[in-house]
Design an enzyme around this catalytic site. Structure first.
Site, short mmCIF file in Angstrom:
data_model
loop_
_atom_site.label_atom_id
_atom_site.label_comp_id
_atom_site.label_asym_id
_atom_site.label_seq_id
_atom_site.Cartn_x
_atom_site.Cartn_y
_atom_site.Cartn_z
N HIS A 126 3.44 3.42 -7.17
CA HIS A 126 2.78 2.11 -7.17
C HIS A 126 1.30 2.35 -7.52
CE1 HIS A 126 1.10 -1.57 -5.34
NE2 HIS A 126 2.33 -2.05 -5.29
N ASP A 203 3.84 7.47 1.05
CA ASP A 203 3.73 6.03 0.92
C ASP A 203 5.10 5.47 1.32
OD1 ASP A 203 4.03 3.44 0.02
OD2 ASP A 203 3.17 3.80 -1.96
N GLN A 206 8.11 0.97 1.03
CA GLN A 206 9.48 0.50 0.81
C GLN A 206 10.46 1.15 1.78
OE1 GLN A 206 10.47 -1.97 -1.12
NE2 GLN A 206 8.43 -2.24 -1.97
N LYS A 229 6.23 -5.96 4.65
CA LYS A 229 7.47 -5.64 3.96
C LYS A 229 8.58 -5.33 4.95
CE LYS A 229 5.42 -4.36 -0.38
NZ LYS A 229 5.04 -3.32 -1.33
N CYS A 367 3.65 -3.35 -10.48
CA CYS A 367 2.53 -2.48 -10.11
C CYS A 367 2.85 -1.01 -10.37
CB CYS A 367 2.12 -2.65 -8.64
SG CYS A 367 1.57 -4.29 -8.24
C1 LIG Z 1 4.00 -2.81 -1.74
C2 LIG Z 1 3.76 -1.38 -1.98
C3 LIG Z 1 2.49 -0.83 -1.88
C4 LIG Z 1 1.28 -1.65 -1.55
O1 LIG Z 1 1.42 -2.27 -0.31
P1 LIG Z 1 0.37 -3.37 0.16
O2 LIG Z 1 1.05 -4.04 1.30
O3 LIG Z 1 0.18 -4.30 -1.01
O4 LIG Z 1 -0.88 -2.68 0.54
C5 LIG Z 1 2.34 0.52 -2.09
N1 LIG Z 1 3.40 1.29 -2.40
C6 LIG Z 1 4.65 0.80 -2.50
C7 LIG Z 1 5.78 1.72 -2.80
C8 LIG Z 1 4.86 -0.55 -2.31
O5 LIG Z 1 6.10 -1.04 -2.41
#
Ligand SMILES: *Cc1c(COP(=O)(O)O)cnc(C)c1O
Length: 409
Positions: A126, A203, A206, A229, A367
């Site tokens: 992302h 990260d 997800q 999320k 993104c």
């Molecule tokens: C949504 C997402 C982000 C960013 O998350 P925010 O809530 O917008 O800060 C980063 N990495 C992944 C894999 C995402 O799905």
């Protein structure tokens, strides 16, 4: 079409937003990878806070301040357990995944990344897990290396191992790709990095709604995710970091809460996690974040994953019959994301025509422009499923897709 372990009717009742018509049709919400909907318990927790407990935290001695502080710190304990962290102090509240990554880039990065050092990300990331590192590399004269991706949308592990060296200071990869749903072998990625003394940030934006995360079993150094999320409110998230690292890192922002003593001859910083939490946080949203995690744990993450896997299998089966359907990202291990193209139809047009039928999907680059570039496309249509989605919705989605495609033939 019997769903095991999950009582889908009961679950749907808990999400007020789902029970509405959009463009004259019942809403089908398949944009869960962008943000999930919120159950009533989360909405109630927010309302309760503003109706009864609103006060600034940590410094007040009056009753409301004590109630707010205690509920706020309860969320920290809940997140620590949710991630299986060793200590509650290893959990820092942020605005979300993006801020968690930026925090590490600007504190760990400021102190430990120097000229010629290397940072590794993957081709599946992302933008939030690319741009902060580009900025840091530019500032420090460090080098950003990228793990290549294969045609299925999987990281090429052997190529990753070749990138590692004594120059590698940090590896930052996602657990699950938001654009394709690929589940990455993070445990193996972490152990390879540690052989060279590099730290690893996961990260988990997800992953949080789909897999059981365990920072001790993974042995990651940092892990970031967003509440929104995983059925929680927007504007909050958590960053996990190992105590020794957090203690060695300089503060993130300056202000209230992150200090012990302030004087013009010098200021001493607070202990972790407060050292990283300058200013008044999103108190109500942090408190409601706990209700979101409770919701997930009450259902059981294995049950949620099983339901979503069934939805994925069902969707993949029906989509085979759709004229011109081309999946983008066919990794062996995938979470509940289907990214695709339809021959001869622009993703944007598809998205609009599906919306006219009440179906919310995402179209575009998600993104992840470097990944789209790799596939030589501008974007895809992405349908992503959650615990409250049903097979009936998927059937309606696929039927609608077929009807829409006919309009272009
Ligand atoms: C949504 C997402 C982000 C960013 O998350 P925010 O809530 O917008 O800060 C980063 N990495 C992944 C894999 C995402 O799905």
């Amino acid at each position: 079409m019997v769903d095991t372990a999950i009582d889908i009717k009961e679950i749907r009742k808990q999400f007020p937003i789902l029970h509405q018509q959009v463009n004259g049709k019942p809403l089908v919400y398949f944009d869960n990878a962008a943000t999930s909907q919120k159950p009533q318990c989360v909405i109630d927790a927010l309302t309760h806070y503003y109706n009864t407990d609103n006060a600034n935290i940590h410094r007040g001695i009056h009753t409301l301040a004590e109630r707010a502080t205690s509920a706020f710190e309860d969320t920290r304990k809940t997140v620590a357990k949710f991630l299986n962290a060793n200590e509650t102090e290893e959990i820092i509240f942020t605005k979300g995944t993006t801020e968690g990554i930026n925090l590490v880039a600007s504190t760990f990065g400021r102190k430990f990344i120097n000229t010629g050092d290397e940072i590794i990300v993957s081709g599946l990331e992302h933008h939030s897990n690319i741009v902060p590192w580009q900025m840091l590399c530019e500032e420090k004269g460090a080098v950003l290396k990228v793990i290549p991706v294969n045609e299925k949308g999987e990281l090429i592990f052997d190529e990753y191992v070749k990138l590692l060296s004594d120059k590698t200071k940090l590896v930052s990869v996602n657990y699950i790709s938001n654009a394709l749903g690929t589940i990455n072998p993070v445990k193996e990625i972490i152990s390879e990095a540690h052989k060279f003394g590099a730290k690893v940030l996961i990260d988990a934006a997800q992953a949080a709604p789909h897999v059981k995360m365990d920072v001790k079993a993974l042995d990651c150094d940092f892990l970031a995710f967003s509440a929104h999320k995983v059925y929680g409110p927007t504007g909050v998230g958590a960053l996990y970091g190992k105590r020794a690292l957090l203690e060695a890192m300089p503060p993130y922002q300056g202000g209230g809460e992150m200090i012990k003593d302030v004087s013009f001859s010098g200021t001493t910083y607070n202990d972790i996690p407060y050292k990283f939490e300058a200013g008044t946080p999103n108190i109500g949203e942090v408190i409601a974040f706990k209700s979101a995690i409770d919701f997930v744990e009450n259902l059981g993450q294995e049950n949620i994953a099983q339901h979503e896997d069934e939805l994925m299998a069902y969707a993949n089966d029906l989509l085979k019959d759709v004229d011109g359907f081309t999946p983008v990202g066919t990794a062996g291990k995938k979470a509940s994301v289907i990214s695709f193209l339809i021959d001869g139809v622009h993703p944007f047009d598809l998205g609009q025509l599906l919306d006219a039928r009440g179906i919310a999907v995402r179209t575009g680059h998600h993104c992840a422009q470097p990944l789209m570039e790799f596939f030589n496309i501008e974007g895809t249509v992405r349908a992503s499923f959650s615990v409250y989605n049903t097979k009936e919705e998927i059937k309606y989605f696929v039927d609608s897709l077929k009807a829409v495609i006919k309009m272009f033939k």
